[in-house]
Design a protein around this motif. Structure first.
Motif: not given
Length: 390
Positions: A1-2, A15-21, A372-379
């Protein structure tokens, strides 16, 4: 994700590349530094036996910086964002380079007489729409601020709280926002139900889009297809007690009612804009810190609403939710398509952002992507995300 941004605990996070600062904000850091220097210069007056003898030793080493925190942010381009910060009774709006977070920021606006709470950016005409609270007035109102000018123009007025403005991406002179009326009484300030409005800047025409005395409608957003998204939640008004002991008691109690109303008014805005209550200070004598900590974890003020966070988390977990949150299911993300059909998108939503063909939302505990397919992903796990910026 961007790259995306979100605000939690009055700080801007990236938040970028699974990292948070956590993003440093030079406007806030410099303001705190200036306050430190002022306190150091005055410290000699507030300490020592001489100051104690004169009754001047009231300097509190644990005293905070006052109200200095980030309030909102918008993406300017691929290399910069614009953020707003509250600095006690004033504010600053800065342009922040994002390739190197330590680069010098550019100043857009610095004022001492109002506070910017929410904002949106018009990429076509290079201007901001802000919801601001003025020192000399009540409530918050919308104003337009061009990036190439430090002069703002108000476009709403009245005893109300106008918030969460957005530009329609398909019609740049069209603005959507939510608003509610303000009322005062002996027990403090009361808000009417929040409604969603549409304002045509070219004609000045104002239209109510969603209103119902039983619900709050807030945080409108529009996707690329022209569908309108918003949060719907039950409208809860605190009860107002009326005196039943007659005219003379009302006269006797009038000064105390006025004082309580003033304290209630200040307490309301403190809770709304800082998340803390004047009536529940942690420095109050005789309080048990352990009990206070437990209460703060179980009962939280979210945009002026008291929620039972732990109770909601347990209830959502029992329902088998994949990523249970702390926001009640009565806070619902809704969608109104261009043909006027209104559908439920997701329950238990505190804040959200529409991005391409997906929706990013916070349930008070996690930042989640609804695809859009109603699946979810925890970021990422992050408590009480008040705003998501894409």
């Amino acid at each position: 994700m961007t790259k995306l941004y979100f605000i939690a605990n009055n700080q801007i996070h990236i938040y970028e590349n699974n990292k948070t600062v956590t993003m440093p904000c030079q406007a806030i850091d410099q303001y705190k530094k200036n306050l430190d220097e002022i306190r150091q210069r005055k410290e000699w007056k507030m300490k020592g036996t001489g100051a104690q003898f004169m009754g001047l030793n009231r300097y509190d080493e644990d005293e905070g910086y006052g109200l200095a925190y980030a309030t909102d942010a918008v993406v300017l381009d691929s290399e910069n964002i614009i953020y707003s910060a509250r600095l006690d009774d004033g504010m600053a709006i800065n342009i922040k380079p994002i390739q190197n977070l330590q680069d010098t920021e550019g100043l857009v606006l610095r004022k001492n007489d109002f506070i910017a709470q929410d904002m949106a950016f018009d990429h076509f005409k290079k201007r901001l729409v802000l919801s601001v609270q003025e020192q000399q007035g009540y409530g918050t109102h919308l104003c337009i601020l061009p990036l190439d000018s430090n002069r703002s123009q108000f476009i709403t007025e009245g005893e109300c709280i106008d918030a969460n403005p957005i530009f329609d991406p398909h019609h740049v002179d069209q603005i959507y926002y939510d608003s509610c009326g303000l009322g005062g009484g002996e027990n403090g300030v009361f808000l009417g139900p929040r409604e969603i409005f549409h304002l045509d800047l070219s004609t000045g025409e104002l239209e109510t889009k969603f209103a119902d005395p039983k619900y709050d409608f807030l945080k409108p957003q529009i996707d690329q297809q022209g569908s309108l998204y918003f949060i719907q939640r039950p409208y809860l008004r605190a009860g107002q007690t009326e005196s039943s002991f007659g005219f003379f008691k009302d006269i006797i109690q009038a000064p105390f009612k006025i004082i309580r109303a003033i304290v209630g008014w200040l307490d309301f805005f403190t809770q709304r804009y800082s998340g803390e209550s004047l009536k529940t200070s942690s420095k109050t004598a005789g309080q048990n810190p352990a009990i206070d900590k437990q209460k703060s974890e179980e009962e939280l003020f979210v945009e002026g609403n008291l929620i039972k966070a732990q109770k909601n988390l347990e209830a959502n977990s029992k329902k088998g939710e994949k990523y249970p949150g702390t926001i009640p299911n009565s806070w619902q993300l809704m969608k109104r398509s261009r043909d006027g059909q209104v559908t439920l998108v997701k329950k238990g939503v505190m804040s959200f952002a529409v991005k391409d063909d997906s929706i990013l939302y916070s349930n008070g505990k996690y930042l989640i992507e609804l695809k859009s397919d109603l699946s979810e992903e925890k970021l990422v796990e992050a408590k009480l995300i008040s705003k998501i910026i894409v």
